[in-house]
Design an enzyme around this catalytic site. Structure first.
Site, PDB file in Angstrom:
ATOM      1  N   LYS A  61       0.857  -1.198   0.000  1.00 29.02           N
ATOM      2  CA  LYS A  61       0.000   0.000   0.000  1.00 29.02           C
ATOM      3  C   LYS A  61       0.879   1.229   0.000  1.00 29.02           C
ATOM      4  CE  LYS A  61      -4.501   0.830   0.345  1.00 29.02           C
ATOM      5  NZ  LYS A  61      -5.548  -0.135  -0.010  1.00 29.02           N
TER       6      LYS A  61
HETATM    7  N1  GLU Z   1      -7.316   0.036  -3.434  1.00 31.62           N
HETATM    8  C1  GLU Z   1      -8.092  -1.138  -3.717  1.00 31.62           C
HETATM    9  C2  GLU Z   1      -8.169  -2.029  -2.488  1.00 31.62           C
HETATM   10  O1  GLU Z   1      -7.876  -1.610  -1.394  1.00 31.62           O
HETATM   11  C3  GLU Z   1      -7.589  -1.860  -4.957  1.00 31.62           C
HETATM   12  C4  GLU Z   1      -6.178  -2.313  -4.888  1.00 31.62           C
HETATM   13  C5  GLU Z   1      -5.663  -2.868  -6.193  1.00 31.62           C
HETATM   14  O2  GLU Z   1      -6.420  -2.937  -7.157  1.00 31.62           O
HETATM   15  O3  GLU Z   1      -4.494  -3.237  -6.221  1.00 31.62           O
HETATM   16  O4  GLU Z   1      -8.594  -3.158  -2.544  1.00 31.62           O
END
Ligand code: GLU
Length: 414
Positions: A105
């Site tokens: 993240k």
């Molecule tokens: N931000 C989204 C999540 O927390 C998508 C993450 C992604 O597609 O890699 O699931």
């Protein structure tokens, strides 16, 4: 009482899961920490000519199953602990979805609502350049999250391509279709949620044709979830956004509500509906409740007043651990965020696969594959739920942690 950070919560959940599955203490210790957290300071020339230094992070929790994967958020409230926690949750989310990716993240402390388009572009490009050494299609694949979308992903990709002298569409997902995005990515989280809802309803004996649904939040997840639940034949009786909610026991046509919101900027004032608060919405008499807005909405204060039989967590972390216990005792099934909203990262995975093979699928193929993936993920979680006699959250955790630990063991990490 000292407030728990999201990181404390993530570790607490892991501790609880470790106890249930009798996890080896050394492996448990390893899983509490990300493998790496990169902090970057990004000087940006603002439109007024002054330099402002922004702080950003990229946390890489675990890549036993595959390259790190997870979004990048732009928000004034971003902290290193939050990004670390979110990267841990991404490890579990990818694992429970059964996709060969790990957890990462990113975040930048900024308020995009107060920045010009040019400032945002410079910040996005510089952030990605600053983390470019640790990302890549086979290393770590960022994606959109809070306040980021296709526009930012396009800048990220372009910056990476320039630095590495080539074309690497698989370095980010959530891209616009024209530059390697996948069909069905935009609505993927809501679509995935509806498949999970269908499977959970089967287990609980809820008939969609007679089911009343309340949805808190009308952003990407809330609006698409409402739309797909309506498509499945449910009656959507309540909706809300940050300014408040609307209720009509006869049900809404979600498309009409969306048009109203696009025109008026809010749901309040929608013709023929009773205005309610976000708190009232949670306590309405309904069969299925979908919190798809913010964290900490269902707490020890209101959990007892909830009348729904099934709660599907569209948002990340809408239910507190105390509320979980109350709901479990009441017999309400809470399908956790890491399973319910995994449709987004799952179609990100499909996007990445299409990028790597440079061959793109039709819409129907994406939907069909997502259905299979979400159904399998639900069934695996449900099997752990009956085996361990725990709530669905812990069942999903056990499934997720087991898969990650097996991969770690095979690779000789533990
Ligand atoms: N931000 C989204 C999540 O927390 C998508 C993450 C992604 O597609 O890699 O699931």
């Amino acid at each position: 009482m000292v407030e728990r950070t999201p990181y404390d919560m993530a570790v607490e959940q892991l501790d609880k899961c470790a106890k249930i599955m009798k996890l080896d203490p050394n492996t448990h210790e390893m899983l509490k920490y990300p493998k790496r957290v990169l902090s970057v300071f990004i000087p940006i020339k603002m439109d007024n000519g002054k330099i402002k230094v922004f702080k950003g992070f990229r946390s890489q929790h675990n890549d036993a199953l595959g390259p790190f994967k997870g979004g990048v958020r732009y928000h004034p409230g971003v902290t290193i602990e939050e990004v670390m926690a979110l990267s841990i949750w991404m490890t579990w989310k990818c694992s429970v979805a059964g996709i060969p990716l790990g957890g990462g993240k990113g975040g930048i402390i900024c308020n995009p609502k107060e920045m010009s388009a040019g400032e945002l572009e410079r910040l996005s490009r510089e952030y990605f350049a600053a983390i470019s050494g640790i990302v890549g299609p086979e290393k770590d694949v960022p994606a959109p999250d809070v306040n980021t979308g296709g526009k930012e992903m396009a800048w990220f990709l372009d910056e990476f391509n320039k630095l590495n002298r080539g074309n690497f569409p698989g370095v980010v997902t959530g891209k616009p279709l024209e530059i390697g995005g996948s069909k069905g990515r935009a609505e993927a989280t809501g679509r995935g949620l509806s498949f999970v809802a269908r499977e959970a309803a089967k287990k609980l004996g809820i008939d969609f044709k007679k089911a009343d649904v309340a949805v808190q939040g009308f952003g990407n997840v809330g609006s698409y979830s409402a739309k797909f639940m309506e498509e499945f034949g449910c009656k959507v009786i309540a909706l809300s956004d940050s300014k408040g909610g609307i209720y009509n026991p006869k049900g809404f046509h979600v498309d009409d509500v969306e048009k109203y919101k696009a025109k008026n900027g809010q749901l309040a004032g929608y013709p023929g509906a009773k205005e309610i608060s976000n708190e009232d919405l949670l306590e309405l008499k309904c069969d299925i409740l979908i919190p798809a807005a913010l964290e900490n909405q269902i707490t020890a204060k209101n959990a007892d007043k909830i009348k729904a039989k099934l709660i599907l967590e569209g948002a990340n972390g809408p239910t507190t651990p105390e509320a979980d216990e109350i709901l479990f005792k009441k017999g309400v099934m809470v399908v956790p965020d890491i399973l319910t909203n995994a449709g987004g990262v799952s179609v990100s995975y499909f996007e990445w696969v299409q990028n790597l093979q440079n061959y793109y699928w039709c819409y129907e193929e994406v939907v069909q594959k997502l259905d299979r993936l979400m159904t399998d993920a639900f069934n695996a979680t449900y099997a752990a739920y009956t085996k361990y006699k725990v709530d669905m959250r812990m069942a999903a955790y056990v499934c997720a942690v087991e898969r990650v630990v097996n991969a770690m063991r095979l690779k000789g990490w533990c």
